[in-house]
Design a protein around this motif. Sequence first.
Motif, PDB file in Angstrom:
ATOM      1  N   ARG A 254       0.223  -1.186   9.496  1.00  0.00           N
ATOM      2  CA  ARG A 254       1.586  -1.135   9.293  1.00  0.00           C
ATOM      3  C   ARG A 254       2.251  -0.051   9.824  1.00  0.00           C
ATOM      4  O   ARG A 254       3.309  -0.087  10.469  1.00  0.00           O
ATOM      5  CB  ARG A 254       1.364  -0.455   7.582  1.00  0.00           C
ATOM      6  CG  ARG A 254       2.811   0.071   7.213  1.00  0.00           C
ATOM      7  CD  ARG A 254       3.711  -0.881   6.875  1.00  0.00           C
ATOM      8  NE  ARG A 254       4.764  -0.322   6.513  1.00  0.00           N
ATOM      9  CZ  ARG A 254       6.132  -0.553   6.834  1.00  0.00           C
ATOM     10  NH1 ARG A 254       6.232  -1.671   7.660  1.00  0.00           N
ATOM     11  NH2 ARG A 254       7.258   0.078   6.294  1.00  0.00           N
TER      12      ARG A 254
ATOM     13  N   ARG B 263       6.901   0.438   1.956  1.00  0.00           N
ATOM     14  CA  ARG B 263       5.626   1.011   2.378  1.00  0.00           C
ATOM     15  C   ARG B 263       4.504   0.306   1.887  1.00  0.00           C
ATOM     16  O   ARG B 263       4.476  -0.458   0.888  1.00  0.00           O
ATOM     17  CB  ARG B 263       5.784   2.502   1.468  1.00  0.00           C
ATOM     18  CG  ARG B 263       6.814   3.302   1.789  1.00  0.00           C
ATOM     19  CD  ARG B 263       6.667   4.588   1.210  1.00  0.00           C
ATOM     20  NE  ARG B 263       5.533   5.378   1.547  1.00  0.00           N
ATOM     21  CZ  ARG B 263       5.013   6.611   1.752  1.00  0.00           C
ATOM     22  NH1 ARG B 263       6.250   7.381   1.473  1.00  0.00           N
ATOM     23  NH2 ARG B 263       4.078   7.050   2.103  1.00  0.00           N
ATOM     24  N   SER B 264       3.469   0.749   2.459  1.00  0.00           N
ATOM     25  CA  SER B 264       2.236   0.249   2.221  1.00  0.00           C
ATOM     26  C   SER B 264       1.297   0.607   1.238  1.00  0.00           C
ATOM     27  O   SER B 264       1.281   1.848   0.913  1.00  0.00           O
ATOM     28  CB  SER B 264       1.144   0.284   3.463  1.00  0.00           C
ATOM     29  OG  SER B 264       0.064  -0.069   3.270  1.00  0.00           O
ATOM     30  N   ARG B 265       0.956  -0.481   0.218  1.00  0.00           N
ATOM     31  CA  ARG B 265       0.125   0.353  -0.913  1.00  0.00           C
ATOM     32  C   ARG B 265      -1.196   0.599  -0.550  1.00  0.00           C
ATOM     33  O   ARG B 265      -2.021   1.278  -1.316  1.00  0.00           O
ATOM     34  CB  ARG B 265      -0.113  -0.870  -2.000  1.00  0.00           C
ATOM     35  CG  ARG B 265       1.364  -1.150  -2.544  1.00  0.00           C
ATOM     36  CD  ARG B 265       1.167  -2.004  -3.759  1.00  0.00           C
ATOM     37  NE  ARG B 265       2.528  -2.249  -4.376  1.00  0.00           N
ATOM     38  CZ  ARG B 265       3.130  -3.320  -4.904  1.00  0.00           C
ATOM     39  NH1 ARG B 265       2.271  -4.443  -4.650  1.00  0.00           N
ATOM     40  NH2 ARG B 265       4.002  -3.511  -5.514  1.00  0.00           N
TER      41      ARG B 265
ATOM     42  N   HIS C 279      -1.830   2.908   1.485  1.00  0.00           N
ATOM     43  CA  HIS C 279      -1.839   4.307   1.536  1.00  0.00           C
ATOM     44  C   HIS C 279      -2.151   5.051   0.182  1.00  0.00           C
ATOM     45  O   HIS C 279      -3.033   6.103   0.081  1.00  0.00           O
ATOM     46  CB  HIS C 279      -0.561   4.964   1.818  1.00  0.00           C
ATOM     47  CG  HIS C 279      -0.492   6.436   2.007  1.00  0.00           C
ATOM     48  ND1 HIS C 279       0.306   7.209   1.101  1.00  0.00           N
ATOM     49  CD2 HIS C 279      -0.685   7.257   2.945  1.00  0.00           C
ATOM     50  CE1 HIS C 279       0.298   8.395   1.275  1.00  0.00           C
ATOM     51  NE2 HIS C 279      -0.407   8.458   2.547  1.00  0.00           N
ATOM     52  N   TYR C 280      -1.964   4.395  -0.837  1.00  0.00           N
ATOM     53  CA  TYR C 280      -2.247   4.757  -2.287  1.00  0.00           C
ATOM     54  C   TYR C 280      -3.683   4.629  -2.511  1.00  0.00           C
ATOM     55  O   TYR C 280      -4.343   5.363  -3.183  1.00  0.00           O
ATOM     56  CB  TYR C 280      -1.437   4.303  -3.393  1.00  0.00           C
ATOM     57  CG  TYR C 280       0.035   4.455  -3.139  1.00  0.00           C
ATOM     58  CD1 TYR C 280       0.533   5.733  -3.289  1.00  0.00           C
ATOM     59  CD2 TYR C 280       0.766   3.346  -2.731  1.00  0.00           C
ATOM     60  CE1 TYR C 280       1.891   6.171  -3.376  1.00  0.00           C
ATOM     61  CE2 TYR C 280       2.234   3.503  -2.541  1.00  0.00           C
ATOM     62  CZ  TYR C 280       2.837   5.257  -2.860  1.00  0.00           C
ATOM     63  OH  TYR C 280       4.104   5.133  -2.810  1.00  0.00           O
ATOM     64  N   VAL C 281      -4.197   3.439  -2.152  1.00  0.00           N
ATOM     65  CA  VAL C 281      -5.848   3.420  -2.016  1.00  0.00           C
ATOM     66  C   VAL C 281      -6.360   4.423  -1.233  1.00  0.00           C
ATOM     67  O   VAL C 281      -7.634   4.954  -1.696  1.00  0.00           O
ATOM     68  CB  VAL C 281      -5.955   1.827  -1.321  1.00  0.00           C
ATOM     69  CG1 VAL C 281      -7.725   1.690  -1.783  1.00  0.00           C
ATOM     70  CG2 VAL C 281      -5.511   0.923  -2.294  1.00  0.00           C
TER      71      VAL C 281
END
Length: 140
Positions: free
Chosen positions: A101, A113-115, A117-119
């Motif tokens: 990303r 936005r890339s998920r 990042h939350y992981v």
Amino acid sequence: MNGALGVAIAATFVWLGMVLAISFLEAPLKFGAPGVTLQIGLGIGRRVFRALNACEGVLAAAALAATLIHGDATAALVALLAATAMLAAQLLFVRPALTQRSDAVLAGAEGPRSRAHYVYVGLELVKVIALITGGVLLLT
């Protein structure tokens, strides 16, 4: 306290401090600094997290080895293994998606936005809890 126990405690708390300082302080503040664009922030972040993860690998190895040498710290060892597993998951499964990303954004792409990042942040939280637990258990 013997030498191995001291090394285990020091490595654990230095590792914890680095994660807290970089992941939960430097990274979010960087993007709010004047003149820092998304591209500049991502470029800096990639270098900082590459260095952080290398240091984490060394500290994880030191903490685990010293805890094993010390012996009589099974619960602490389990906590440190959990923290190390979170680091491994970040490096093997999440970081490639984040790199893909950020490569796209640095090349000028736009989009959601890339998920991932939350992981990554979720794994950081688990890692912090495991490091606190392991460090406290080593102190007792």
